[in-house]
Each structure stands twice: as structure tokens, then as C-alpha cells.
Motif scaffolding. Structure first.
Motif, mmCIF file in Angstrom:
data_model
loop_
_atom_site.group_PDB
_atom_site.id
_atom_site.type_symbol
_atom_site.label_atom_id
_atom_site.label_comp_id
_atom_site.label_asym_id
_atom_site.label_seq_id
_atom_site.Cartn_x
_atom_site.Cartn_y
_atom_site.Cartn_z
ATOM 1 N N MET A 101 1.945 -1.454 22.692
ATOM 2 C CA MET A 101 1.212 -2.142 21.634
ATOM 3 C C MET A 101 1.952 -2.056 20.298
ATOM 4 S SD MET A 101 -0.891 -3.473 23.451
ATOM 5 C CE MET A 101 -1.220 -4.542 22.058
ATOM 6 N N GLU A 102 2.604 -0.933 20.061
ATOM 7 C CA GLU A 102 3.389 -0.796 18.836
ATOM 8 C C GLU A 102 4.528 -1.819 18.823
ATOM 9 O OE1 GLU A 102 4.654 0.822 15.136
ATOM 10 O OE2 GLU A 102 2.797 1.146 16.262
ATOM 11 N N GLY A 103 5.240 -1.939 19.954
ATOM 12 C CA GLY A 103 6.326 -2.910 20.035
ATOM 13 C C GLY A 103 5.834 -4.335 19.909
ATOM 14 N N TYR A 104 4.700 -4.613 20.531
ATOM 15 C CA TYR A 104 4.106 -5.956 20.470
ATOM 16 C C TYR A 104 3.771 -6.322 19.030
ATOM 17 C CZ TYR A 104 0.889 -9.761 21.843
ATOM 18 O OH TYR A 104 0.261 -10.977 22.003
ATOM 19 N N LEU A 105 3.103 -5.423 18.325
ATOM 20 C CA LEU A 105 2.695 -5.709 16.950
ATOM 21 C C LEU A 105 3.894 -5.784 16.008
ATOM 22 C CD1 LEU A 105 -0.495 -3.469 16.727
ATOM 23 C CD2 LEU A 105 -0.423 -5.973 16.798
ATOM 24 N N ARG A 106 4.866 -4.927 16.223
ATOM 25 C CA ARG A 106 6.075 -4.995 15.390
ATOM 26 C C ARG A 106 6.771 -6.338 15.569
ATOM 27 N NH1 ARG A 106 8.336 -0.654 12.836
ATOM 28 N NH2 ARG A 106 7.358 1.377 13.195
ATOM 29 N N ARG A 184 -0.601 -1.683 10.372
ATOM 30 C CA ARG A 184 -0.238 -1.917 11.772
ATOM 31 C C ARG A 184 -0.751 -0.796 12.667
ATOM 32 N NH1 ARG A 184 4.804 -1.930 11.214
ATOM 33 N NH2 ARG A 184 5.185 0.188 11.917
ATOM 34 N N GLU A 185 -0.654 0.443 12.210
ATOM 35 C CA GLU A 185 -1.098 1.571 13.033
ATOM 36 C C GLU A 185 -2.588 1.480 13.337
ATOM 37 O OE1 GLU A 185 0.647 1.776 10.269
ATOM 38 O OE2 GLU A 185 2.617 2.480 10.998
ATOM 39 N N THR A 186 -3.373 1.000 12.381
ATOM 40 C CA THR A 186 -4.810 0.857 12.596
ATOM 41 C C THR A 186 -5.097 -0.220 13.628
ATOM 42 O OG1 THR A 186 -5.248 1.547 10.316
ATOM 43 C CG2 THR A 186 -7.025 0.404 11.456
ATOM 44 N N VAL A 187 -4.385 -1.337 13.536
ATOM 45 C CA VAL A 187 -4.561 -2.419 14.518
ATOM 46 C C VAL A 187 -4.130 -1.944 15.897
ATOM 47 C CG1 VAL A 187 -3.918 -4.783 15.127
ATOM 48 C CG2 VAL A 187 -4.223 -4.153 12.728
ATOM 49 N N ARG A 188 -3.030 -1.220 15.965
ATOM 50 C CA ARG A 188 -2.575 -0.678 17.249
ATOM 51 C C ARG A 188 -3.653 0.203 17.869
ATOM 52 N NH1 ARG A 188 1.254 3.904 16.259
ATOM 53 N NH2 ARG A 188 -0.800 4.833 15.899
ATOM 54 N N ASP A 189 -4.221 1.103 17.083
ATOM 55 C CA ASP A 189 -5.251 2.002 17.612
ATOM 56 C C ASP A 189 -6.487 1.225 18.052
ATOM 57 O OD1 ASP A 189 -3.540 4.082 17.095
ATOM 58 O OD2 ASP A 189 -4.560 4.752 15.280
ATOM 59 N N LEU A 190 -6.835 0.175 17.319
ATOM 60 C CA LEU A 190 -7.966 -0.664 17.700
ATOM 61 C C LEU A 190 -7.719 -1.304 19.071
ATOM 62 C CD1 LEU A 190 -10.560 -2.352 17.255
ATOM 63 C CD2 LEU A 190 -9.145 -3.989 15.983
ATOM 64 N N LEU A 191 -6.534 -1.867 19.249
ATOM 65 C CA LEU A 191 -6.221 -2.538 20.513
ATOM 66 C C LEU A 191 -6.176 -1.553 21.677
ATOM 67 C CD1 LEU A 191 -3.477 -5.042 19.278
ATOM 68 C CD2 LEU A 191 -5.903 -5.479 19.675
ATOM 69 N N VAL A 192 -5.671 -0.346 21.423
ATOM 70 C CA VAL A 192 -5.624 0.670 22.473
ATOM 71 C C VAL A 192 -7.044 1.099 22.855
ATOM 72 C CG1 VAL A 192 -4.927 3.039 23.014
ATOM 73 C CG2 VAL A 192 -3.305 1.484 21.901
ATOM 74 N N LYS A 193 -7.926 1.258 21.866
ATOM 75 C CA LYS A 193 -9.313 1.634 22.167
ATOM 76 C C LYS A 193 -10.028 0.522 22.937
ATOM 77 C CE LYS A 193 -10.069 4.941 18.425
ATOM 78 N NZ LYS A 193 -10.386 6.074 19.340
ATOM 79 N N LEU A 194 -9.768 -0.724 22.559
ATOM 80 C CA LEU A 194 -10.350 -1.844 23.303
ATOM 81 C C LEU A 194 -9.836 -1.857 24.741
ATOM 82 C CD1 LEU A 194 -10.161 -4.724 20.662
ATOM 83 C CD2 LEU A 194 -12.219 -3.524 21.448
ATOM 84 N N LEU A 195 -8.572 -1.503 24.908
ATOM 85 C CA LEU A 195 -8.015 -1.416 26.253
ATOM 86 C C LEU A 195 -8.711 -0.313 27.047
ATOM 87 C CD1 LEU A 195 -6.012 -2.180 28.438
ATOM 88 C CD2 LEU A 195 -4.339 -0.661 27.345
ATOM 89 N N GLY A 196 -8.951 0.828 26.389
ATOM 90 C CA GLY A 196 -9.644 1.915 27.074
ATOM 91 C C GLY A 196 -11.010 1.484 27.576
ATOM 92 N N SER A 197 -11.731 0.730 26.743
ATOM 93 C CA SER A 197 -13.043 0.228 27.165
ATOM 94 C C SER A 197 -12.905 -0.726 28.347
ATOM 95 C CB SER A 197 -13.727 -0.479 25.991
ATOM 96 O OG SER A 197 -13.969 0.424 24.924
ATOM 97 N N THR A 198 -11.871 -1.562 28.309
ATOM 98 C CA THR A 198 -11.636 -2.497 29.409
ATOM 99 C C THR A 198 -11.325 -1.748 30.703
ATOM 100 O OG1 THR A 198 -10.816 -4.191 27.888
ATOM 101 C CG2 THR A 198 -10.194 -4.410 30.195
ATOM 102 N N LEU A 199 -10.509 -0.713 30.616
ATOM 103 C CA LEU A 199 -10.140 0.048 31.807
ATOM 104 C C LEU A 199 -11.345 0.768 32.403
ATOM 105 C CD1 LEU A 199 -6.719 1.552 30.635
ATOM 106 C CD2 LEU A 199 -7.081 -0.359 32.207
ATOM 107 N N ARG A 200 -12.236 1.255 31.553
ATOM 108 C CA ARG A 200 -13.435 1.915 32.075
ATOM 109 C C ARG A 200 -14.383 0.908 32.725
ATOM 110 N NH1 ARG A 200 -12.155 4.954 27.530
ATOM 111 N NH2 ARG A 200 -13.483 3.740 26.115
ATOM 112 N N THR A 201 -14.433 -0.296 32.175
ATOM 113 C CA THR A 201 -15.237 -1.350 32.798
ATOM 114 C C THR A 201 -14.657 -1.733 34.156
ATOM 115 O OG1 THR A 201 -15.911 -2.221 30.640
ATOM 116 C CG2 THR A 201 -16.103 -3.707 32.526
#
Length: 217
Positions: A101-106, A184-201
Motif C-alpha cells: 500500500m505504501e508503494g501504491y500510494l507513493r 500519506r501514512e494516514t491514508v495507508r493505515d486507513l486502507l490497511v484497516k479496511l483490508l483487515g475488515s475485508t479479510l475478516r469478512t
């Protein structure tokens, strides 16, 4: 990407190959900026040649047509984005997702015009352009699946959920590069947390795809 590589391979080799490849790359870089600021239909080959300060025939030599030029620009941008997002495969899963996600956003931040071209296109509904964009989504979904499950061959429901998450990533990223905030770091963390929710679903619907353990706080 393969299509671009095939076009290059099909062209007769000539002396000065390195110089020719450099000129082709230069034309693609110019095209990224041109198509980012002006619609596809509004740019003629004469306009492109004038901005690139080359003879129109040179563009035809490398790309055959305006459409070929446009597709080469998209494919080149796609290769950069996928390479940036899919690197460092030796890292542990959680670390790899963060780095992805860091590479993607960069990439999106540093290549805004190219990113918008990949995600939004510019020729209306163009099946070939959309297929290239879909290829990006599939490649990044594979990267995430490898990081989360250690494999990319996952059940359809899991892939569908990850594709939905990927589409939300695109929307958030487009809005973020347009506004420039938050960090950017905040957006990265947001996307990672959204991914975590998706993986649990996914785990709830498909037990064969257990979500990775949450990182320690």
C-alpha cells in the motif's frame, strides 16, 4: 506489459536500438502529460508531434496510430504501478501488505497523471483500455492474496471481496491525490484497516481463507 513487448518485438531491429528505446520512452513520458491535460479526442497526431517536437511519422513508426500510442502509455504506466506495488515478496505477509500500500500510494502521489490515466481512462468506454485497467486490479489482488494467504489461487467469493476493496482503494486514492491530505501514512493505515475488515469478512463467508492474525498493538 505483454502487448507492448510484442509490438516492440515485432518491429525489425535497427542500429542504435538503445537510442530508439530511449526515444520511445521519451515519447511515452510526453504522452502521459498530454493525455492527462487534454482529452483523447481533442488531441490530433499533429498536436502530439508538435508538443513532442518530432516528425509525425516518427510517432507512427513507434506506435502505428494514435490509439497505439495511447495504449502504450497506459501499458507503460501499468507496468510501473504493478512493479511498485508488488515488490519485496520475501517480506512477511503483514509487512508486505503495508509495503504494497505504501508503494501504491507513493506511485499515485508521484505520478498523478499516469495514475489517473490508468484508473479513469480517457476514451469513453473502451474495452481494451478497461481490460488493461482490470489487469492492474487482478495483479494487485494477487499480491494481496499472496500476502494474506500465501497463494493467489483463492475461492471466487474471496477474490470478489478483494476486488471490491481494490475499487475502494482506487476511489480513495483518486480523492486523496486531488486534495493532498491527509498524510500519506494516514491514508495507508486507513486502507490497511479496511483490508483487515475485508479479510475478516472473507473468513466468515469462506472458512478456507482465514484472516491473518491482527498485529499486536
Amino acid at each position: 506489459m505483454n502487448t507492448t513487448q510484442h509490438r516492440v518485438a515485432d518491429r525489425p531491429r535497427a542500429r542504435g536500438t538503445d537510442r530508439s528505446l530511449a526515444r520511445r520512452a521519451e515519447l511515452i513520458a510526453i504522452g502521459r502529460k498530454l493525455f492527462a491535460d487534454t482529452s483523447y479526442d481533442a488531441l490530433s497526431m499533429d498536436d502530439i508531434a508538435r508538443h513532442a517536437q518530432v516528425a509525425k511519422g516518427l510517432i507512427y513508426y513507434y506506435f502505428k496510430s494514435k490509439r497505439g500510442y495511447y495504449l502504450a502509455i497506459i501499458e507503460d504506466s501499468v507496468a510501473d504501478l504493478v512493479a511498485r506495488a508488488g515488490g519485496e515478496t520475501e517480506l512477511p505477509g503483514v509487512t508486505r501488505v503495508h509495503r504494497t500500500m505504501e508503494g501504491y500510494l507513493r506511485y499515485a502521489e508521484q505520478n498523478q497523471a499516469a495514475y489517473r490515466t490508468i484508473i479513469s481512462g480517457g476514451v469513453g468506454f473502451d474495452a481494451e483500455v478497461h481490460a488493461i485497467r482490470d489487469g492492474v486490479r487482478e495483479a494487485i489482488t494477487d499480491t494481496i492474496a499472496e500476502g494474506a494467504y500465501g497463494r493467489s489461487d483463492i475461492p471466487r467469493i474471496a477474490r470478489l471481496a478483494l476486488l471490491g476493496w481494490q475499487c475502494s482503494v482506487e476511489g480513495i486514492t483518486l480523492d486523496w491525490i486531488g486534495r493532498g491530505d491527509p498524510a500519506r501514512e494516514t491514508v495507508r493505515d486507513l486502507l490497511v484497516k479496511l483490508l483487515g475488515s475485508t479479510l475478516r469478512t472473507i473468513e466468515e463467508l469462506e472458512p478456507s481463507c482465514p484472516a491473518p492474525p491482527r498485529p499486536a498493538a
